[in-house]
Design an enzyme around this catalytic site. Structure first.
Site, PDB file in Angstrom:
ATOM      1  N   ASP A  63      -1.817  -3.887  10.445  1.00 13.98           N
ATOM      2  CA  ASP A  63      -3.375  -4.111  10.078  1.00 13.98           C
ATOM      3  C   ASP A  63      -4.130  -3.058  10.681  1.00 13.98           C
ATOM      4  O   ASP A  63      -3.931  -2.761  11.965  1.00 13.98           O
ATOM      5  CB  ASP A  63      -3.560  -5.595  10.368  1.00 13.98           C
ATOM      6  CG  ASP A  63      -4.796  -5.844   9.568  1.00 13.98           C
ATOM      7  OD1 ASP A  63      -5.011  -5.313   8.351  1.00 13.98           O
ATOM      8  OD2 ASP A  63      -5.793  -6.449   9.918  1.00 13.98           O
ATOM      9  N   GLY A  89      -9.054   5.678   2.440  1.00 13.50           N
ATOM     10  CA  GLY A  89     -10.078   4.873   2.839  1.00 13.50           C
ATOM     11  C   GLY A  89     -11.477   5.921   3.351  1.00 13.50           C
ATOM     12  O   GLY A  89     -11.666   6.691   2.871  1.00 13.50           O
ATOM     13  N   ASN A 109       1.025  -1.172   0.050  1.00  9.90           N
ATOM     14  CA  ASN A 109       0.094   0.220   0.181  1.00  9.90           C
ATOM     15  C   ASN A 109       0.796   1.413  -0.045  1.00  9.90           C
ATOM     16  O   ASN A 109       1.616   1.805   0.867  1.00  9.90           O
ATOM     17  CB  ASN A 109      -1.104  -0.146   1.317  1.00  9.90           C
ATOM     18  CG  ASN A 109      -2.038   1.331   1.282  1.00  9.90           C
ATOM     19  OD1 ASN A 109      -1.491   2.327   0.983  1.00  9.90           O
ATOM     20  ND2 ASN A 109      -3.018   0.944   1.881  1.00  9.90           N
ATOM     21  N   ARG A 110       0.781   1.970  -1.240  1.00 11.85           N
ATOM     22  CA  ARG A 110       1.918   2.970  -1.360  1.00 11.85           C
ATOM     23  C   ARG A 110       1.570   4.191  -0.469  1.00 11.85           C
ATOM     24  O   ARG A 110       2.605   4.590   0.059  1.00 11.85           O
ATOM     25  CB  ARG A 110       1.791   3.376  -2.819  1.00 11.85           C
ATOM     26  CG  ARG A 110       2.850   4.371  -3.295  1.00 11.85           C
ATOM     27  CD  ARG A 110       3.085   4.632  -4.597  1.00 11.85           C
ATOM     28  NE  ARG A 110       1.661   5.039  -4.971  1.00 11.85           N
ATOM     29  CZ  ARG A 110       0.984   6.315  -5.047  1.00 11.85           C
ATOM     30  NH1 ARG A 110       1.642   7.106  -4.641  1.00 11.85           N
ATOM     31  NH2 ARG A 110      -0.171   6.455  -5.547  1.00 11.85           N
ATOM     32  N   ASP A 126     -11.286   8.298   5.522  1.00 11.03           N
ATOM     33  CA  ASP A 126     -11.031   9.603   6.019  1.00 11.03           C
ATOM     34  C   ASP A 126     -11.891  10.648   5.990  1.00 11.03           C
ATOM     35  O   ASP A 126     -12.188  11.449   6.670  1.00 11.03           O
ATOM     36  CB  ASP A 126      -9.551  10.067   5.445  1.00 11.03           C
ATOM     37  CG  ASP A 126      -8.314   9.461   5.911  1.00 11.03           C
ATOM     38  OD1 ASP A 126      -8.475   8.794   7.052  1.00 11.03           O
ATOM     39  OD2 ASP A 126      -7.218   9.652   5.443  1.00 11.03           O
TER      40      ASP A 126
HETATM   41  P1  IMP Z   1      -5.405  -3.024   5.704  1.00 12.11           P
HETATM   42  O1  IMP Z   1      -4.322  -2.429   4.273  1.00 12.11           O
HETATM   43  O2  IMP Z   1      -5.682  -4.188   5.760  1.00 12.11           O
HETATM   44  O3  IMP Z   1      -4.739  -2.456   7.008  1.00 12.11           O
HETATM   45  O4  IMP Z   1      -6.790  -2.260   5.518  1.00 12.11           O
HETATM   46  C1  IMP Z   1      -6.851  -1.149   6.106  1.00 12.11           C
HETATM   47  C2  IMP Z   1      -8.108  -0.367   5.855  1.00 12.11           C
HETATM   48  O5  IMP Z   1      -8.687   0.107   6.793  1.00 12.11           O
HETATM   49  C3  IMP Z   1      -8.095   0.520   4.733  1.00 12.11           C
HETATM   50  O6  IMP Z   1      -8.167  -0.141   3.403  1.00 12.11           O
HETATM   51  C4  IMP Z   1      -8.905   1.390   4.855  1.00 12.11           C
HETATM   52  O7  IMP Z   1     -10.149   1.137   4.246  1.00 12.11           O
HETATM   53  C5  IMP Z   1      -9.067   1.286   6.455  1.00 12.11           C
HETATM   54  N1  IMP Z   1      -8.245   2.433   7.125  1.00 12.11           N
HETATM   55  C6  IMP Z   1      -7.197   2.293   7.693  1.00 12.11           C
HETATM   56  N2  IMP Z   1      -6.511   3.203   8.218  1.00 12.11           N
HETATM   57  C7  IMP Z   1      -7.063   4.190   7.604  1.00 12.11           C
HETATM   58  C8  IMP Z   1      -7.010   5.636   7.800  1.00 12.11           C
HETATM   59  O8  IMP Z   1      -5.976   6.188   8.231  1.00 12.11           O
HETATM   60  N3  IMP Z   1      -7.871   6.450   7.191  1.00 12.11           N
HETATM   61  C9  IMP Z   1      -8.823   6.005   6.401  1.00 12.11           C
HETATM   62  N4  IMP Z   1      -9.017   4.570   6.431  1.00 12.11           N
HETATM   63  C10 IMP Z   1      -8.301   3.786   6.890  1.00 12.11           C
END
Ligand code: IMP
Length: 196
Positions: A69, A153, A9-10, A155
């Site tokens: 995560d 995400g 995730n860039r 935000d």
């Molecule tokens: P991960 O890559 O499995 O940790 O997925 C985390 C998911 O949670 C992201 O794709 C977002 O949908 C949400 N998420 C996690 N951190 C944030 C943030 O800081 N802002 C907005 N959404 C977030």
């Protein structure tokens, strides 16, 4: 000291580089290890997924690796979307579709019951040692329509507690000061100071 961040995730990698900028750590990413196999996030807890990713990348690269995560927990939805945050609207869902689904699931929930929190767990795997975990939480609430264009995400619909602007209406440094990832990373960075 070099350490591998176990993610493709860039946007997240950028946030992490920014937050760790003052620390004597060089963060490599999976872009530096293109043959590293993808790890399926199939555990039902944040730490379960983070530990699985960190251990797999440490085993593949033979180096210290860390993974995060994270996700959004909405109290009125019994903690959903939780570990399914990235794919709430289905496999391969976009941020926009996930936010739309969240807003529609919450359409009937009154303003007084829209509490939510972002949670982040970072797992650090050191080859030959046990795994360490570091947690961060950002408390807040969910609005009724997306606002702002920064971040990613959820935000645009997340109002951190005590603020009347969403994470997506804040500058990167304003968000970092409040974010779950920053809180977990601060603990992680503090721990790294004591590692040879
Ligand atoms: P991960 O890559 O499995 O940790 O997925 C985390 C998911 O949670 C992201 O794709 C977002 O949908 C949400 N998420 C996690 N951190 C944030 C943030 O800081 N802002 C907005 N959404 C977030």
């Amino acid at each position: 000291m070099e350490i591998v961040f176990a993610s493709r995730n860039r946007k997240k990698a950028e946030e992490i580089q920014r937050i760790l900028a003052g620390h004597p750590v060089t963060v490599l990413s999976l872009a530096d290890f293109p043959d590293c196999p993808d790890v399926e996030e199939d555990r039902d807890t944040f730490d379960g997924n983070a530990i699985k990713k960190a251990e797999a990348v440490a085993a593949f690269t033979g180096r210290m690796a860390f993974a995060d995560d994270s996700g959004l927990e909405v109290a009125a939805l019994n903690g959903a979307p939780g570990v399914f945050s990235a794919r709430y609207a289905g496999e391969g869902a976009t941020d926009i579709l996930n936010v739309e689904k969240l807003l529609s699931e919450m359409a009937e929930i009154p303003d007084s019951q829209r509490e939510a929190r972002f949670v982040c767990c970072i797992a650090l795997a050191i080859p030959g040692e046990e795994v360490h975990t570091f947690w961060g939480v950002a408390e807040g609430s969910i609005g009724r329509e997306p606002r702002g264009a920064a971040g990613f995400g959820y935000d645009p619909v997340f109002y951190p507690a005590g603020h009347d602007r969403t994470f997506a209406e804040m500058s990167a440094s304003e968000k970092d000061a409040l974010s779950h990832r920053k809180k977990a990373l601060d603990k992680f960075a503090e721990f790294m100071r004591f590692i040879e």
